[in-house]
Design a protein around this motif. Sequence first.
Motif, PDB file in Angstrom:
ATOM      1  N   ARG A  76       0.953  -1.250   0.035  1.00  0.00           N
ATOM      2  CA  ARG A  76       0.151   0.065  -0.049  1.00  0.00           C
ATOM      3  C   ARG A  76       0.775   1.435  -0.038  1.00  0.00           C
ATOM      4  O   ARG A  76       0.554   2.162  -0.686  1.00  0.00           O
ATOM      5  N   ARG A  77       1.910   1.217   0.763  1.00  0.00           N
ATOM      6  CA  ARG A  77       2.820   2.170   0.838  1.00  0.00           C
ATOM      7  C   ARG A  77       3.278   2.838  -0.610  1.00  0.00           C
ATOM      8  O   ARG A  77       3.287   4.222  -0.651  1.00  0.00           O
ATOM      9  N   SER A  78       3.305   2.094  -1.461  1.00  0.00           N
ATOM     10  CA  SER A  78       3.870   2.687  -2.688  1.00  0.00           C
ATOM     11  C   SER A  78       2.726   3.546  -3.307  1.00  0.00           C
ATOM     12  O   SER A  78       3.303   4.548  -4.011  1.00  0.00           O
ATOM     13  N   PHE A  79       1.715   3.141  -2.960  1.00  0.00           N
ATOM     14  CA  PHE A  79       0.501   4.328  -3.384  1.00  0.00           C
ATOM     15  C   PHE A  79       0.392   5.315  -2.650  1.00  0.00           C
ATOM     16  O   PHE A  79       0.464   6.373  -3.208  1.00  0.00           O
ATOM     17  N   GLY A  87      22.281   2.290   2.235  1.00  0.00           N
ATOM     18  CA  GLY A  87      21.235   1.725   2.996  1.00  0.00           C
ATOM     19  C   GLY A  87      20.037   2.204   3.418  1.00  0.00           C
ATOM     20  O   GLY A  87      19.334   2.115   4.096  1.00  0.00           O
ATOM     21  N   ALA A  88      19.665   3.421   2.389  1.00  0.00           N
ATOM     22  CA  ALA A  88      18.466   3.989   2.493  1.00  0.00           C
ATOM     23  C   ALA A  88      17.184   3.552   1.752  1.00  0.00           C
ATOM     24  O   ALA A  88      17.300   2.957   0.642  1.00  0.00           O
ATOM     25  N   GLY A  89      16.271   3.601   2.221  1.00  0.00           N
ATOM     26  CA  GLY A  89      14.866   3.055   1.663  1.00  0.00           C
ATOM     27  C   GLY A  89      14.137   4.091   0.789  1.00  0.00           C
ATOM     28  O   GLY A  89      13.316   3.591   0.144  1.00  0.00           O
ATOM     29  N   SER A  90      14.363   5.236   0.779  1.00  0.00           N
ATOM     30  CA  SER A  90      13.771   6.126   0.097  1.00  0.00           C
ATOM     31  C   SER A  90      14.606   7.520  -0.387  1.00  0.00           C
ATOM     32  O   SER A  90      15.697   7.609  -0.035  1.00  0.00           O
ATOM     33  N   VAL A  91      14.187   7.982  -1.475  1.00  0.00           N
ATOM     34  CA  VAL A  91      14.993   8.754  -2.216  1.00  0.00           C
ATOM     35  C   VAL A  91      13.991   9.928  -2.752  1.00  0.00           C
ATOM     36  O   VAL A  91      12.839   9.987  -2.917  1.00  0.00           O
ATOM     37  N   LEU A  92      14.191  11.224  -2.293  1.00  0.00           N
ATOM     38  CA  LEU A  92      13.460  12.202  -2.728  1.00  0.00           C
ATOM     39  C   LEU A  92      14.566  12.985  -3.865  1.00  0.00           C
ATOM     40  O   LEU A  92      15.434  13.426  -3.432  1.00  0.00           O
ATOM     41  N   THR A  93      13.934  13.130  -5.046  1.00  0.00           N
ATOM     42  CA  THR A  93      14.768  13.885  -6.040  1.00  0.00           C
ATOM     43  C   THR A  93      14.188  15.216  -6.101  1.00  0.00           C
ATOM     44  O   THR A  93      12.890  15.227  -6.105  1.00  0.00           O
ATOM     45  N   GLY A 148      10.283   4.913  -3.324  1.00  0.00           N
ATOM     46  CA  GLY A 148      10.451   3.655  -2.474  1.00  0.00           C
ATOM     47  C   GLY A 148      11.710   3.075  -3.106  1.00  0.00           C
ATOM     48  O   GLY A 148      11.155   2.368  -4.281  1.00  0.00           O
ATOM     49  N   VAL A 149      12.734   2.727  -2.744  1.00  0.00           N
ATOM     50  CA  VAL A 149      13.903   2.024  -3.175  1.00  0.00           C
ATOM     51  C   VAL A 149      13.462   0.445  -3.296  1.00  0.00           C
ATOM     52  O   VAL A 149      13.855  -0.003  -4.596  1.00  0.00           O
ATOM     53  N   GLU A 150      12.615  -0.099  -2.547  1.00  0.00           N
ATOM     54  CA  GLU A 150      12.436  -1.551  -2.735  1.00  0.00           C
ATOM     55  C   GLU A 150      11.544  -1.935  -3.916  1.00  0.00           C
ATOM     56  O   GLU A 150      11.384  -2.960  -4.073  1.00  0.00           O
ATOM     57  N   VAL A 194      10.113  -2.253  -7.352  1.00  0.00           N
ATOM     58  CA  VAL A 194      10.995  -2.656  -8.797  1.00  0.00           C
ATOM     59  C   VAL A 194      10.917  -1.252  -9.583  1.00  0.00           C
ATOM     60  O   VAL A 194      11.895  -0.863 -10.036  1.00  0.00           O
ATOM     61  N   LEU A 195       9.476  -0.899  -9.950  1.00  0.00           N
ATOM     62  CA  LEU A 195       9.485   0.438 -10.400  1.00  0.00           C
ATOM     63  C   LEU A 195       8.966   1.400  -9.091  1.00  0.00           C
ATOM     64  O   LEU A 195       7.981   1.150  -8.741  1.00  0.00           O
ATOM     65  N   PRO A 196       9.675   2.452  -9.058  1.00  0.00           N
ATOM     66  CA  PRO A 196       9.500   3.381  -7.922  1.00  0.00           C
ATOM     67  C   PRO A 196       8.123   4.036  -7.832  1.00  0.00           C
ATOM     68  O   PRO A 196       7.427   4.217  -8.784  1.00  0.00           O
ATOM     69  N   ALA A 197       7.419   3.998  -6.687  1.00  0.00           N
ATOM     70  CA  ALA A 197       6.411   4.843  -6.408  1.00  0.00           C
ATOM     71  C   ALA A 197       6.767   6.131  -6.314  1.00  0.00           C
ATOM     72  O   ALA A 197       7.826   6.486  -5.950  1.00  0.00           O
ATOM     73  N   THR A 198       6.022   6.749  -6.981  1.00  0.00           N
ATOM     74  CA  THR A 198       6.375   8.345  -7.111  1.00  0.00           C
ATOM     75  C   THR A 198       5.367   9.248  -6.866  1.00  0.00           C
ATOM     76  O   THR A 198       4.165   9.178  -7.094  1.00  0.00           O
ATOM     77  N   GLY A 199       5.714  10.346  -6.529  1.00  0.00           N
ATOM     78  CA  GLY A 199       4.685  11.745  -6.453  1.00  0.00           C
ATOM     79  C   GLY A 199       5.428  12.759  -6.835  1.00  0.00           C
ATOM     80  O   GLY A 199       6.616  12.709  -6.875  1.00  0.00           O
ATOM     81  N   LEU A 200       4.829  13.659  -7.332  1.00  0.00           N
ATOM     82  CA  LEU A 200       5.509  14.706  -7.998  1.00  0.00           C
ATOM     83  C   LEU A 200       4.889  16.094  -7.751  1.00  0.00           C
ATOM     84  O   LEU A 200       3.618  16.246  -7.384  1.00  0.00           O
ATOM     85  N   LEU A 201       5.744  17.067  -7.517  1.00  0.00           N
ATOM     86  CA  LEU A 201       5.290  18.407  -7.587  1.00  0.00           C
ATOM     87  C   LEU A 201       5.743  19.196  -8.483  1.00  0.00           C
ATOM     88  O   LEU A 201       6.846  18.950  -8.919  1.00  0.00           O
ATOM     89  N   VAL A 202       5.140  19.858  -9.075  1.00  0.00           N
ATOM     90  CA  VAL A 202       5.648  21.001  -9.853  1.00  0.00           C
ATOM     91  C   VAL A 202       4.981  22.256  -9.961  1.00  0.00           C
ATOM     92  O   VAL A 202       3.879  22.489  -9.837  1.00  0.00           O
ATOM     93  N   PHE A 203       5.855  23.267  -9.919  1.00  0.00           N
ATOM     94  CA  PHE A 203       5.203  24.592  -9.720  1.00  0.00           C
ATOM     95  C   PHE A 203       6.254  25.590 -10.622  1.00  0.00           C
ATOM     96  O   PHE A 203       7.371  25.382 -10.620  1.00  0.00           O
ATOM     97  N   LEU A 204       5.704  26.494 -11.011  1.00  0.00           N
ATOM     98  CA  LEU A 204       6.391  27.425 -11.928  1.00  0.00           C
ATOM     99  C   LEU A 204       5.909  28.718 -11.704  1.00  0.00           C
ATOM    100  O   LEU A 204       4.618  29.015 -11.965  1.00  0.00           O
TER     101      LEU A 204
END
Lengths: 180, 572
Positions: B78-81, B226-232, B248-250, B252-262
């Motif tokens: 569930r976390r990936s969502f 050793g980190a389980g999460s990446v914020l790019t 989420g590193v674990e 296979v294809l990462p769960a992602t959220g996205l912010l875009v502002f301009l």
Amino acid sequence: MSDAVRRFNALIEPHLHALFRAAYRLARNRADAEDLVQEACMRAYGCIFQLTDAEPVAGWLLRVLHNVFVDGVRHARRSPIVNAGSTLIDASASPEPNPEDVACRTQREEQLHGAWLKLERGHRALLALRAEGYSLTEIAMITGLEMDVLNARLYRARQSFARHLKEEPVSPRLRMEIAK
Amino acid sequence: MSCEKINFILDAKQSEELTPAERQAVERHFASCAECRDVWGAYRELVALSVPSTPPDLRARIMVTLAARPAAAGWGLRRSFVIGAVLVAGAAAATLAFRLVDRTAEDESRSVEATAPAASPRATVEPEPDSASVAPAATPVRVGESPPQRAAPNAAGYPLDRHSVVVIAVPDPAADSETAAALATCHEVVLEHIRAVDGLNIIAEERLAPFAGSTLSETEVARALGAGSVLTLRSAEREPSCSARLIGVEDVLPATGLLVFLDPAWTQERWQSFAAGLAGRVGQVLLSDPATLRGQAQADILNTALSDAERVSALPRLRVAAPLAPQTFDESVIAAAIQIGMTSRDAEARAAVWTWLRGVEDKGVVPPLMYALANDPVARVRAQAVRALGGFLAEPGVREALLRAAAEDADDQPTVTCCIPTVRESARIALRGDLTPHDAVRSAALDESLAPRERLLFLSPQGLIMRLDAFDADVARAVFALGSAAEDPGLRARAWGLLADVREPDFKAPLIVDLAQHPAENVRTAAARGLRQLRDDPEVRAALERALNDSSADVQRIARASLDGVGPGFGF
């Protein structure tokens, strides 16, 4: 007792002693060391079901501890570890033969602590792990550093420590002791 | 013996492990080199400092803390969502984004992925980068300018600490100075805030220096640490902006959220608000369980002390549990949302309200939606209102209002080629709301009276929600034909991505060509994805293997996933 707690007891508890020693080396005071261990255990508990009996749990725990220390979760909360002005001598350190020695060592220890606290956290972590007897290979695994990077950083860490120690003021009492 | 040699010996061994010959050499060197003597003398004093024994009550205290903590496992899938959904909430909190509408629409597609019935076993979520909204990752991760170094592998296969978050800013080498400065500011401010989140362990800046110039992906860097999460953090192409993606590193294809502002008028205060919102969301995602998140979200939307944007940001978090199911918001939540949609001066907040009310069964939302469609001056707000009305075609006046909007709304020229529907297009999509999703998609895909763009809009996650393999071969052929004819990279990528669930050897040729040489990264990525079902074909396999050396980390990652046969198709 939940499964998670049972697994925690089986997999993590045996390493508490090693964890505390490393944490104490990092923090140089008991309260912060306990906090570090506790935080690392919380993290470990969070993925307790991913660990298998066969995995090198001790190394992994040390990595978590290292991350907690270096990246400063605690730093955000409160930062006695970097409070260079405080006296961080542990009253329960090993038994002392006589009061004069205690006084002398305490003064020198204060200097060592002062220099220690001036080191950046990454350097402290490397020196603490090495001082605790972990091999370079183990430290590379714990910190995720390349061996050549690790060597270079350890070297710089030692140099910084020696420099800070030289600059650390000598208390009048210690000067008297040295004069004797 | 040189200082270097002495250091090497002393580094490699503890002093008691030295051989007599080594010991003599060291002593001779120390006699003549004051610096080494000082350095090692200080270090030995440090080693000799005492360490007290472990406090006897330490274990007990840890156990007490553990007992107060929720169960350690059980919601990984569930976390990936949650990551995706909650970061979208972050987008709304930050609000500003003129592209919020696209983002929310696209992110909804990701929520779809997490629950799509035929989805792969992992509930993975992967947005399709498109030219409209996501900066292409033209280069591998570069944290600094130092020469490449081999990264330390996670050789022992340790489990990763999901509370450890690697924060990486990925500058676009082609960006101008204003864009680069915006990303640098974003990085700095986000770090300041995220480091203050109690319980998160942030790995950034100098700790990433060993990976400078490395060709590793963000997740590989995290894994090595050793980190389980990446914020790019990235900037959108040629725009002063900042988008944040939590992976989420674990997965296979990462769960992602996205912010875009301009927003050229971005102020320091808004940066702070953005970063605080982001840090809070990341903390919530990584530290809270879904029930807690839901409770907090409910409290947030009802909290009139918050800004409209902040309150609306709670809506997607409330949908986390069942994004596709009919929504069962409390009456109080719906009332609060409607009030914001009707009265807010913040157009993004109004648009977000209608976006997130889509799927609500409460007919009380119809009059406000009709009002918004007729009166809201901002096209993207009307577009979201019209889409929400698609769920109420049987209600009096709704169909007529949609027909009117489809023919007459002032917004009939797309501002972005792919894939943001205009109000007129949104109305045409909504008008098929009374067909089953399957029939609506099929009829639109095969309807040659529609423009190619509109046909693909139906098939995209922003339209209706279906995997292409749920349809007959005619639909797949239509998509293939649309992709082959599309010159716009966004549309072409849409089509190729959709083909990921289809196994049709006749489709492979243009995808292989695009994968090898299309100039647009998103097209190459989509082609890699689209070839997934054909991975057993030697020619396809060779093409995917060549793509592992693509200059784009995203293309590499998707090619790897396709070779392994994992991952979703185009976002659903």
